[in-house]
Write a protein that holds these residues in place. Structure first.
Motif, PDB file in Angstrom:
ATOM      1  N   PRO A   1       0.817  -1.233   0.000  1.00  0.00           N
ATOM      2  CA  PRO A   1       0.000   0.000   0.000  1.00  0.00           C
ATOM      3  C   PRO A   1       0.845   1.276   0.000  1.00  0.00           C
ATOM      4  CG  PRO A   1      -0.920  -1.583   1.524  1.00  0.00           C
ATOM      5  CD  PRO A   1       0.421  -2.134   1.084  1.00  0.00           C
TER       6      PRO A   1
ATOM      7  N   HIS B   1       2.275   1.801  -3.493  1.00  0.00           N
ATOM      8  CA  HIS B   1       1.257   2.276  -4.417  1.00  0.00           C
ATOM      9  C   HIS B   1       0.929   3.747  -4.154  1.00  0.00           C
ATOM     10  CE1 HIS B   1      -0.335  -1.911  -5.804  1.00  0.00           C
ATOM     11  NE2 HIS B   1       0.985  -1.865  -5.696  1.00  0.00           N
ATOM     12  N   ARG B   2       0.826   4.122  -2.887  1.00  0.00           N
ATOM     13  CA  ARG B   2       0.584   5.532  -2.560  1.00  0.00           C
ATOM     14  C   ARG B   2       1.695   6.415  -3.102  1.00  0.00           C
ATOM     15  NH1 ARG B   2      -1.327   3.346   2.363  1.00  0.00           N
ATOM     16  NH2 ARG B   2       0.699   3.677   3.340  1.00  0.00           N
TER      17      ARG B   2
ATOM     18  N   TYR C   1       1.046   6.736  -6.838  1.00  0.00           N
ATOM     19  CA  TYR C   1      -0.130   7.593  -7.041  1.00  0.00           C
ATOM     20  C   TYR C   1       0.213   9.063  -6.787  1.00  0.00           C
ATOM     21  CZ  TYR C   1      -3.029   3.335  -6.846  1.00  0.00           C
ATOM     22  OH  TYR C   1      -3.584   2.107  -7.077  1.00  0.00           O
ATOM     23  N   SER C   2       1.009   9.320  -5.759  1.00  0.00           N
ATOM     24  CA  SER C   2       1.361  10.710  -5.464  1.00  0.00           C
ATOM     25  C   SER C   2       2.203  11.319  -6.589  1.00  0.00           C
ATOM     26  CB  SER C   2       2.084  10.826  -4.118  1.00  0.00           C
ATOM     27  OG  SER C   2       3.385  10.281  -4.193  1.00  0.00           O
TER      28      SER C   2
ATOM     29  N   LYS D   1      -0.428  12.109  -9.452  1.00  0.00           N
ATOM     30  CA  LYS D   1      -1.721  12.676  -9.065  1.00  0.00           C
ATOM     31  C   LYS D   1      -2.232  13.713 -10.062  1.00  0.00           C
ATOM     32  CE  LYS D   1       0.317  15.997  -5.889  1.00  0.00           C
ATOM     33  NZ  LYS D   1       0.518  16.327  -4.499  1.00  0.00           N
TER      34      LYS D   1
END
Length: 136
Positions: free
Chosen positions: A93, A96-97, A100-101, A104
């Motif tokens: 997780p 993945h964050r 994603y950041s 974004k």
């Protein structure tokens, strides 16, 4: 220290197409036929210095979905395979964050990334996966 001596960056426009990244392919996003893909490559490479980066543009597989009605972009659905030392000591997780950041802006813009599938590994995890695939 990196276990892989060569940087392996791969561009995939469709599942059957595989081309190594060269300096001629790393053109500016404004002149590219795939500016979102180019931006993904640039941001991931700059931030994570991956030993492996595979980008699959799967947008053509999802163009008929109701959510894609009226969307003219051909760069909405991507699968990424990333191997990086930056993922060491991070759970999936958190990895993945992190990705994603980095992306974004591309995920928030109109006609940008609608779906992003990630496979994130350390070099050791990639080696184990390759060994398991070769022994199967």
């Amino acid at each position: 220290m990196f276990r892989h001596s060569a940087l392996s960056l791969v561009r995939r426009a469709a599942p059957a197409t595989r081309r190594p990244l060269s300096s001629s392919m790393a053109s500016s996003p404004s002149s590219s036929q795939s500016p979102v893909e180019d931006t993904i490559r640039e941001k991931i490479t700059a931030a994570l210095q991956p030993s492996t980066l595979e980008i699959f543009n799967d947008s053509h597989l999802h163009a008929h979905h109701k959510a894609m009605e009226g969307v003219t972009s051909r760069e909405t659905h991507f699968r990424l395979v990333i191997t990086s030392e930056a993922f060491r000591s991070k759970m999936q997780p958190a990895r993945h964050r992190l990705v994603y950041s980095l992306l974004k802006g591309e995920m928030a813009m109109e006609g940008g990334i609608h779906a992003l599938q990630l496979r994130t590994m350390t070099p050791e995890e990639e080696d184990k996966r390759k060994q398991a695939e070769s022994s199967a």
